[in-house]
Design a protein around this motif. Structure first.
Motif, PDB file in Angstrom:
ATOM      1  N   UNK A 199       0.657  -1.386   0.088  1.00  0.00           N
ATOM      2  CA  UNK A 199       0.022   0.054   0.381  1.00  0.00           C
ATOM      3  C   UNK A 199       1.082   0.861   0.097  1.00  0.00           C
ATOM      4  N   UNK A 200       1.982   0.912   0.885  1.00  0.00           N
ATOM      5  CA  UNK A 200       2.691   2.538   0.935  1.00  0.00           C
ATOM      6  C   UNK A 200       3.451   2.255  -0.586  1.00  0.00           C
ATOM      7  N   UNK A 201       4.299   1.412  -1.332  1.00  0.00           N
ATOM      8  CA  UNK A 201       4.737   1.741  -2.570  1.00  0.00           C
ATOM      9  C   UNK A 201       3.201   2.872  -3.843  1.00  0.00           C
ATOM     10  N   UNK A 202       2.009   1.711  -3.379  1.00  0.00           N
ATOM     11  CA  UNK A 202       0.768   2.277  -4.566  1.00  0.00           C
ATOM     12  C   UNK A 202       0.799   3.608  -4.033  1.00  0.00           C
ATOM     13  N   UNK A 203       0.720   4.116  -3.113  1.00  0.00           N
ATOM     14  CA  UNK A 203       0.165   5.766  -2.569  1.00  0.00           C
ATOM     15  C   UNK A 203       1.475   6.405  -3.176  1.00  0.00           C
ATOM     16  N   UNK A 204       2.465   6.270  -2.919  1.00  0.00           N
ATOM     17  CA  UNK A 204       4.075   6.672  -3.545  1.00  0.00           C
ATOM     18  C   UNK A 204       3.535   7.152  -4.887  1.00  0.00           C
ATOM     19  N   UNK A 205       2.762   6.106  -5.678  1.00  0.00           N
ATOM     20  CA  UNK A 205       2.695   5.417  -7.246  1.00  0.00           C
ATOM     21  C   UNK A 205       1.010   6.085  -7.483  1.00  0.00           C
ATOM     22  N   UNK A 206       0.129   6.819  -7.188  1.00  0.00           N
ATOM     23  CA  UNK A 206      -0.771   7.289  -6.916  1.00  0.00           C
ATOM     24  C   UNK A 206      -0.385   9.137  -6.748  1.00  0.00           C
ATOM     25  N   UNK A 207       0.283   9.262  -5.796  1.00  0.00           N
ATOM     26  CA  UNK A 207       0.586  10.600  -6.211  1.00  0.00           C
ATOM     27  C   UNK A 207       1.491  11.385  -6.853  1.00  0.00           C
ATOM     28  N   UNK A 208       2.377  10.573  -7.123  1.00  0.00           N
ATOM     29  CA  UNK A 208       3.014  10.552  -8.640  1.00  0.00           C
ATOM     30  C   UNK A 208       2.397  11.008  -9.437  1.00  0.00           C
ATOM     31  N   UNK A 209       1.194  10.023  -9.506  1.00  0.00           N
ATOM     32  CA  UNK A 209      -0.161  10.501 -10.970  1.00  0.00           C
ATOM     33  C   UNK A 209      -0.508  11.306 -10.712  1.00  0.00           C
ATOM     34  N   UNK A 210      -0.565  12.208 -10.082  1.00  0.00           N
ATOM     35  CA  UNK A 210      -1.285  13.866  -9.991  1.00  0.00           C
ATOM     36  C   UNK A 210      -0.093  15.182  -9.610  1.00  0.00           C
ATOM     37  N   UNK A 211       1.370  14.055  -9.087  1.00  0.00           N
ATOM     38  CA  UNK A 211       2.338  15.598  -9.207  1.00  0.00           C
ATOM     39  C   UNK A 211       3.141  15.712 -10.576  1.00  0.00           C
ATOM     40  N   UNK A 212       2.388  14.861 -11.381  1.00  0.00           N
ATOM     41  CA  UNK A 212       3.531  14.901 -12.582  1.00  0.00           C
ATOM     42  C   UNK A 212       2.441  15.445 -13.077  1.00  0.00           C
ATOM     43  N   UNK A 213       1.481  16.045 -13.308  1.00  0.00           N
ATOM     44  CA  UNK A 213       0.653  15.979 -14.256  1.00  0.00           C
ATOM     45  C   UNK A 213       0.225  17.536 -14.122  1.00  0.00           C
ATOM     46  N   UNK A 214       0.697  19.102 -15.114  1.00  0.00           N
ATOM     47  CA  UNK A 214       1.069  20.425 -14.710  1.00  0.00           C
ATOM     48  C   UNK A 214      -0.297  20.859 -14.496  1.00  0.00           C
ATOM     49  N   UNK A 215      -0.600  20.969 -13.200  1.00  0.00           N
ATOM     50  CA  UNK A 215      -1.896  21.064 -12.302  1.00  0.00           C
ATOM     51  C   UNK A 215      -1.588  22.320 -11.525  1.00  0.00           C
ATOM     52  N   UNK A 216      -2.356  23.144 -10.992  1.00  0.00           N
ATOM     53  CA  UNK A 216      -2.123  23.765  -9.668  1.00  0.00           C
ATOM     54  C   UNK A 216      -2.776  22.765  -8.290  1.00  0.00           C
ATOM     55  N   UNK A 217      -2.343  21.652  -8.458  1.00  0.00           N
ATOM     56  CA  UNK A 217      -2.511  21.114  -7.052  1.00  0.00           C
ATOM     57  C   UNK A 217      -1.249  20.080  -7.332  1.00  0.00           C
ATOM     58  N   UNK A 218      -0.633  20.419  -5.237  1.00  0.00           N
ATOM     59  CA  UNK A 218       0.640  19.693  -5.438  1.00  0.00           C
ATOM     60  C   UNK A 218       0.447  18.873  -3.952  1.00  0.00           C
ATOM     61  N   UNK A 219       0.745  17.681  -3.798  1.00  0.00           N
ATOM     62  CA  UNK A 219       0.811  16.948  -2.914  1.00  0.00           C
ATOM     63  C   UNK A 219       2.229  16.942  -2.417  1.00  0.00           C
TER      64      UNK A 219
END
Length: 281
Positions: free
Chosen positions: A130-150
Motif C-alpha cells: 500500500x505504501x508503494x501504491x500510495x507513492x505511485x498514486x501521488x506521483x500520478x497527480x504531481x506529474x501533471x501540469x496542474x495547480x494541485x501539489x501533493x
C-alpha cells in the motif's frame, strides 16, 4: 478484463464516494436502527447517490477523530449535517449529457498544496504494498501540469490540514473517501485491508480513484454504474452532475473514476482523466 464486484466503503464528514469492485464485499460500519427519513433520502438523491439500501451509520475514523453520524448507501456516505444543509447537492447539467463529472465543491487557492500522510500508526498502518501504491498514486497527480501539489510522508502523526491515507482493516478490496468541503480536499482516505491481495497497480488505482473523489470527482458512470455490471442511476431523474468540458459522452469510457474496478487495472490516468484534471486545476 475480468471484473470483480467491489462495493467499497465510502465514508466521512463531507460526503463520500469510493472505488468499488464486483464480487461481493461487505465492509460497512454498523447501521443504526432507525429508518432513514424521507428528508434525508431526498437529500441523498439530490447528491447523486442511489438511495436503495440507505441506512444510518456511525463512522469511525482514526484515533482522535470525532464520531460522525450519517447515511450510507452502497459505497457512499454523507454526514447528517451535510444532508441537512444540502452541502453536497449536485448541479444540473445544461444538456444532460453523460460526461465525466465533478462535485459542486472543489479545492481552492492555497489549499491545493497539501500533505498526504501514509499512516503508519499501530491501528491502521498501510502495508508495504500500500505504501508503494500510495507513492505511485501521488506521483500520478504531481506529474501533471496542474495547480494541485501533493507532498507525501509516511508517519503516524498528522494535523487537520493533512489528507491521511490509512488501512481500515476491512475485508475485501476497495476504499473510501469524501468530497471537498470548505475549499479543502477531503481529509481521510480509507483503504480496505483486502485490497492488499491485489497487485500494486490495482492498489494504486484504488488510491488514485479515492484521491480523485477527495479533490472533487464523481464516478464517471454514475448514471448506470455499468462498470459494476449494473444499470442503476446513482441519482434521480433531473438531477445531474457538473460536466467537465472535453471529456467523453459515454459512461462506458475508460476512466479511473468508473464506479467499479477490475483485477487488471494499471493504476494510471487515461487521457480524458488528464483532460478533466487540467480543466479543473
Amino acid at each position: 478484463m475480468k471484473k470483480i464486484k467491489f462495493l467499497a466503503l465510502c465514508a466521512i464528514a463531507a460526503g463520500v464516494v469510493t472505488s468499488c469492485q464486483k464480487d461481493e464485499i461487505t465492509n460497512e460500519t454498523q447501521p443504526e436502527t432507525a429508518a432513514v427519513t424521507k428528508a434525508h433520502l431526498n437529500a441523498l438523491a439530490e447528491a447523486g447517490v442511489n438511495i436503495d439500501g440507505a441506512e444510518y451509520v456511525t463512522f469511525k475514523g482514526l484515533p482522535g477523530d470525532p464520531v460522525v453520524q450519517g447515511v450510507k448507501s452502497g459505497d457512499i456516505f454523507i454526514s447528517n449535517a451535510d444532508l441537512d444543509s444540502g452541502a453536497q447537492k449536485l448541479g444540473v447539467t445544461e444538456d444532460g449529457a453523460n460526461k465525466q463529472y465533478r462535485t459542486n465543491n472543489l479545492v481552492t487557492g492555497s489549499n491545493r498544496s497539501f500533505r498526504v500522510v501514509g499512516y503508519t500508526g499501530s491501528c491502521c498502518a498501510l502495508t508495504s504494498k500500500m505504501r508503494t501504491a500510495l507513492q505511485w498514486a501521488v506521483n500520478n497527480y504531481n506529474r501533471l501540469n496542474t495547480s494541485l501539489n501533493l507532498s507525501l510522508v509516511f508517519q503516524s502523526n498528522f494535523n487537520n490540514t493533512d489528507m491521511v491515507v490509512y488501512n481500515n482493516g476491512a475485508g475485501g478490496g476497495g476504499g473510501s473517501a469524501g468530497f471537498p468541503s470548505g475549499g479543502q480536499a477531503f481529509k481521510r482516505v480509507q483503504i480496505n485491508a483486502g485490497t492488499d491481495s491485489f497487485s500494486t497497480n490495482v492498489v494504486e488505482h484504488v488510491m488514485t480513484h479515492e484521491i480523485g473523489h477527495s479533490v472533487g470527482f464523481r464516478h464517471q458512470d454514475w448514471r448506470s454504474r455499468q462498470s459494476c455490471g449494473q444499470n442503476t442511476n446513482e441519482g434521480t431523474a433531473g438531477v445531474g452532475a457538473i460536466l467537465i468540458n472535453g471529456t467523453p459522452s459515454s459512461d462506458r469510457a475508460d476512466s479511473i473514476m468508473l464506479a467499479c474496478f477490475g483485477s487488471g487495472e494499471d493504476g494510471e490516468f487515461t487521457s480524458t482523466d488528464i483532460t478533466a484534471l487540467n480543466v479543473l486545476y
